[in-house]
Design an enzyme around this catalytic site. Structure first.
Site, PDB file in Angstrom:
ATOM      1  N   SER A  98       0.832  -1.189   0.000  1.00 37.86           N
ATOM      2  CA  SER A  98       0.000   0.000   0.000  1.00 37.86           C
ATOM      3  C   SER A  98       0.881   1.259   0.000  1.00 37.86           C
ATOM      4  CB  SER A  98      -0.954  -0.061   1.197  1.00 37.86           C
ATOM      5  OG  SER A  98      -1.923   0.934   1.148  1.00 37.86           O
ATOM      6  N   HIS A 123      -2.535  -1.384  -4.154  1.00 33.91           N
ATOM      7  CA  HIS A 123      -3.998  -1.445  -4.240  1.00 33.91           C
ATOM      8  C   HIS A 123      -4.551  -0.029  -4.165  1.00 33.91           C
ATOM      9  CE1 HIS A 123      -4.538  -1.929   0.443  1.00 33.91           C
ATOM     10  NE2 HIS A 123      -3.916  -0.831   0.118  1.00 33.91           N
TER      11      HIS A 123
END
Length: 195
Positions: A98, A123
């Site tokens: 992330s 993501h």
């Protein structure tokens, strides 16, 4: 309570004791271990600014082992990495997921690395909102704006289009270090130390 090791060095005037992170900072090494939040970001930003003030022409080594965290905290580190003069060498140890992956890819082009068994995950941003419907709409618009900003930056860092980044980050997208090189998140898989 976490355990922080201390190291003892011999100097011309006797012994000097450092916590391990202070000793690494002497060698221009910064560690991001754990979740990205405002407290961690403030510490990293302070270290980046300190090292630039010490020597603006020497590289800074930024080791990352993080599951990600707060977007705005990560962006404060990203902005500082770009604001200061020294090149930022990023190295993934363990995982960069992330916001951790975003920071890894944000190192100086040609100086972004991962160790052989590191895992990288990208993501889309996630968040939640509560309150009145207008407040929820405002929060949703802000998350979308942040998503667009992150996608544009990741596109620039990887050489992909923002549309491709949006598609590839629709769900958790895990990569090996080698796959991260192919994707453009990093430049090389390290097998030996270069410091």
């Amino acid at each position: 309570m976490s355990y922080i090791p201390y190291v003892v060095e011999q100097t011309g005037r006797g012994e000097r004791s450092y916590d391990i992170y202070s000793r690494l900072l002497k060698d221009r090494i910064i560690m991001l271990s754990g979740e990205v939040n405002d407290q961690v970001a403030s510490s990293i930003v302070a270290q980046l600014l300190f090292l630039e003030a010490q020597d603006p022409d020497k590289d800074i080594y930024f080791y990352i082992n993080s599951p990600g965290g707060v977007i705005t905290s990560g962006l404060s580190m990203f902005d500082t990495m770009n604001y200061i003069k020294p090149d930022i060498v990023t190295i993934c140890i363990g995982q960069a997921a992330s916001m951790g992956a975003f920071l890894l890819a944000s190192g100086t082009k040609g100086k972004r690395y991962a160790l052989p068994h590191a895992r990288i995950m990208i993501h889309q941003p996630s968040g939640g909102a509560q309150g009145q419907s207008t407040d929820i709409q405002i929060q949703a618009q802000e998350i979308q704006r942040l998503k667009d900003t992150l996608n544009e930056i990741m596109a620039e860092k990887t050489g992909k289009t923002a549309k491709r980044i949006e598609k590839d980050t629709e769900r958790d997208n895990f990569m090996s270090a080698k796959e991260a090189v192919e994707y453009g998140l990093i430049d090389k898989v390290l097998t030996k130390s270069f410091t």
